[in-house]
Design a protein around this motif. Structure first.
Motif, PDB file in Angstrom:
ATOM      1  N   GLY A   1       0.789  -1.232   0.120  1.00 15.82           N
ATOM      2  CA  GLY A   1      -0.389   0.112   0.217  1.00 15.82           C
ATOM      3  C   GLY A   1       0.905   0.987  -0.159  1.00 15.82           C
ATOM      4  O   GLY A   1       1.851   1.047  -0.016  1.00 15.82           O
ATOM      5  N   ALA A   2      -0.228   2.344  -0.015  1.00 14.96           N
ATOM      6  CA  ALA A   2       0.948   3.457  -1.007  1.00 14.96           C
ATOM      7  C   ALA A   2       0.921   4.597   0.778  1.00 14.96           C
ATOM      8  O   ALA A   2       0.110   3.924   1.676  1.00 14.96           O
ATOM      9  N   TRP A   3       2.107   4.982   0.905  1.00  9.85           N
ATOM     10  CA  TRP A   3       2.472   5.949   2.558  1.00  9.85           C
ATOM     11  C   TRP A   3       0.918   6.568   2.828  1.00  9.85           C
ATOM     12  O   TRP A   3       0.942   7.151   4.216  1.00  9.85           O
ATOM     13  N   ASN A   4       0.580   7.109   1.237  1.00  6.93           N
ATOM     14  CA  ASN A   4       0.348   8.510   2.226  1.00  6.93           C
ATOM     15  C   ASN A   4      -1.629   7.870   2.629  1.00  6.93           C
ATOM     16  O   ASN A   4      -2.517   8.333   2.810  1.00  6.93           O
ATOM     17  N   MET A   5      -1.604   6.802   2.658  1.00  3.58           N
ATOM     18  CA  MET A   5      -2.929   5.829   3.406  1.00  3.58           C
ATOM     19  C   MET A   5      -2.775   6.085   4.753  1.00  3.58           C
ATOM     20  O   MET A   5      -3.970   5.781   5.562  1.00  3.58           O
ATOM     21  N   LEU A   6      -1.665   6.192   5.968  1.00  9.15           N
ATOM     22  CA  LEU A   6      -1.120   7.117   7.227  1.00  9.15           C
ATOM     23  C   LEU A   6      -1.536   7.921   7.100  1.00  9.15           C
ATOM     24  O   LEU A   6      -2.013   9.289   6.416  1.00  9.15           O
ATOM     25  N   PRO A   7      -2.101   7.860   8.374  1.00  5.38           N
ATOM     26  CA  PRO A   7      -2.942   9.596   8.868  1.00  5.38           C
ATOM     27  C   PRO A   7      -1.760  10.125   8.409  1.00  5.38           C
ATOM     28  O   PRO A   7      -0.348  10.535   9.261  1.00  5.38           O
ATOM     29  N   VAL A   8      -1.562  11.886   8.887  1.00  5.95           N
ATOM     30  CA  VAL A   8      -0.707  13.395   8.554  1.00  5.95           C
ATOM     31  C   VAL A   8       0.545  13.320   9.844  1.00  5.95           C
ATOM     32  O   VAL A   8       1.239  12.844   9.243  1.00  5.95           O
ATOM     33  N   ALA A   9      -0.558  12.231  10.813  1.00  5.15           N
ATOM     34  CA  ALA A   9       0.357  12.673  12.368  1.00  5.15           C
ATOM     35  C   ALA A   9       2.043  11.742  11.951  1.00  5.15           C
ATOM     36  O   ALA A   9       2.901  11.784  12.343  1.00  5.15           O
ATOM     37  N   LEU A  10       1.382  10.664  11.606  1.00  4.40           N
ATOM     38  CA  LEU A  10       1.926   9.273  11.246  1.00  4.40           C
ATOM     39  C   LEU A  10       2.772   9.965   9.950  1.00  4.40           C
ATOM     40  O   LEU A  10       3.710   9.226  10.613  1.00  4.40           O
TER      41      LEU A  10
END
Length: 392
Positions: A68-77
């Motif tokens: 999966g893509a890195w941008n799937m993670l929340p901004v804070a993470l």
């Protein structure tokens, strides 16, 4: 690629906590405060990744298993992960540069080592407690071995009269009561057989009150033509009154130079002798150093005993020619090729042990002879037998 970044961010997370631990132990704060901070930091180190995995299990699972893509993670993470990658990458680059194998800023020295390997009989003789006996039996633990290091150090400003001068450097004795007095007696005997002209001890002598009474008997036999000098270290604050340690050492015939700068005579040659116990005790003031230097020749050779190698820059500012340190125990353990990881220093493991040169100061850092932690992996206790050589 996103999975690789995730792994690197996790590695950086742990690496940054290790760097924090090393630097925390370079401060002169009370031991209880440092231990409290250590405990909180240890819990945070392990809890944070588990909390992240608990709350963001699904997006992390997608990255790990399905690319999966890195941008799937929340901004804070993502911000936290990126911060770990950047800071960890910078520190890792510096860590690589300062590995002992590359010898960056290392001094021009010649070393030969005679190793005394502890056998079963030595364990029975030296181990005073069941904890010590159990630790000594751990495979690979070198805590009862002794590396007698013969070190020739080239020094540009060494007076001709001191060419070939012999110093027995002891450090980090750590009398905890776990080791019998005979272990240190063996060290003193090995040093005395070499017939040094000066004994120098760079702190961390006693950890527990009961061992203060051992000092006169243990250190009395360490005699040399130009005397024996000592300073204290951070572990000497653990007894009820560190001045008792100073008194007992002086009773044994040693000269206390902790926090002082004074004229001293080696082979009837005037030198400047300093003792730096910062940040746990004191160090000579600039005014005191200036007054002593004015009373001697402009080019008088300057020697300093410092418990921590973190005082290297201070020594350079005051024109010290030769600096002897301990405190870092060589990291207490050393990886093949990579060298030490742990080191209680503001500079991490950069100066964990060895010989270094940054003009005008040559610094020798001993691995020390003991430790509170009864474990040494690929890092034998060190008796430094130093011969000063004039650089031609």
């Amino acid at each position: 690629m996103n999975f690789v970044l995730l792994v690197l961010a996790l590695v950086s997370h742990f690496g940054l906590r290790l760097a924090f631990y090393n630097r925390l132990n370079s401060f002169g704060w009370p031991r209880r405060r440092i231990k409290r901070i250590e405990k909180v930091a240890f819990v945070e180190t392990w809890v944070t990744p588990f909390v992240i995995a608990w709350f963001w299990y699904e997006p992390l699972r997608e990255i790990i298993l399905a690319g999966g893509a890195w941008n799937m993670l929340p901004v804070a993470l993502r911000v936290y992960g990126l911060s770990c990658l950047i800071a960890g990458g910078i520190l890792f680059g510096l860590w690589i540069v300062w590995r002992p194998i590359f010898r960056v800023q290392h001094a021009d020295v010649s070393r030969t080592t005679r190793t005394i390997i502890a056998g079963k009989q030595d364990v029975e003789q030296f181990a005073r407690t069941s904890k010590c006996r159990a630790a000594a039996m751990i495979p690979g633990n070198q805590m009862l071995d002794l590396a007698v290091e013969h070190i020739d150090i080239l020094l540009a400003n060494l007076p001709r009269s001191l060419d070939g001068y012999r110093i027995a450097h002891l450090s980090d004795i750590h009398l905890t009561g776990h080791l019998h007095q005979t272990y240190l007696s063996r060290v003193i005997e090995s040093a005395s057989e070499w017939r040094p002209e000066l004994f120098a001890l760079t702190g961390d002598i006693v950890d527990v009150q009961e061992c203060v009474g051992w000092l006169a008997e243990l250190f009395g036999p360490a005699s040399a033509p130009d005397g024996s000098v000592f300073i204290l270290g951070n572990h000497d604050t653990r007894v009820s009154d560190p001045s008792q340690v100073r008194d007992e050492m002086e009773q044994a015939g040693w000269t206390n130079i902790g926090g002082r700068c004074q004229p001293y005579s080696l082979r009837q040659t005037d030198v400047v002798m300093m003792g730096n116990e910062t940040p746990w005790f004191g160090r000579p003031s600039a005014e005191e150093i200036g007054q002593v230097r004015e009373s001697l020749a402009d080019d008088a050779f300057k020697i300093c005993l410092s418990h921590s190698p973190d005082q290297y820059d201070w020594a350079r500012r005051h024109g010290v020619d030769f600096l002897m340190c301990g405190h870092t125990h060589g990291g207490q353990g050393r990886l093949p090729l990579a060298g030490p990881i742990l080191s209680p220093s503001w500079h991490g493991s950069r100066w964990a042990s060895g010989d270094f040169y940054r003009a005008p100061t040559t610094m020798h850092v001993s691995r020390g002879l003991g430790g509170v932690h009864l474990l040494r992996i690929n890092c034998r206790p060190e008796l430094s037998l130093i011969t000063l050589r004039r650089k031609r």
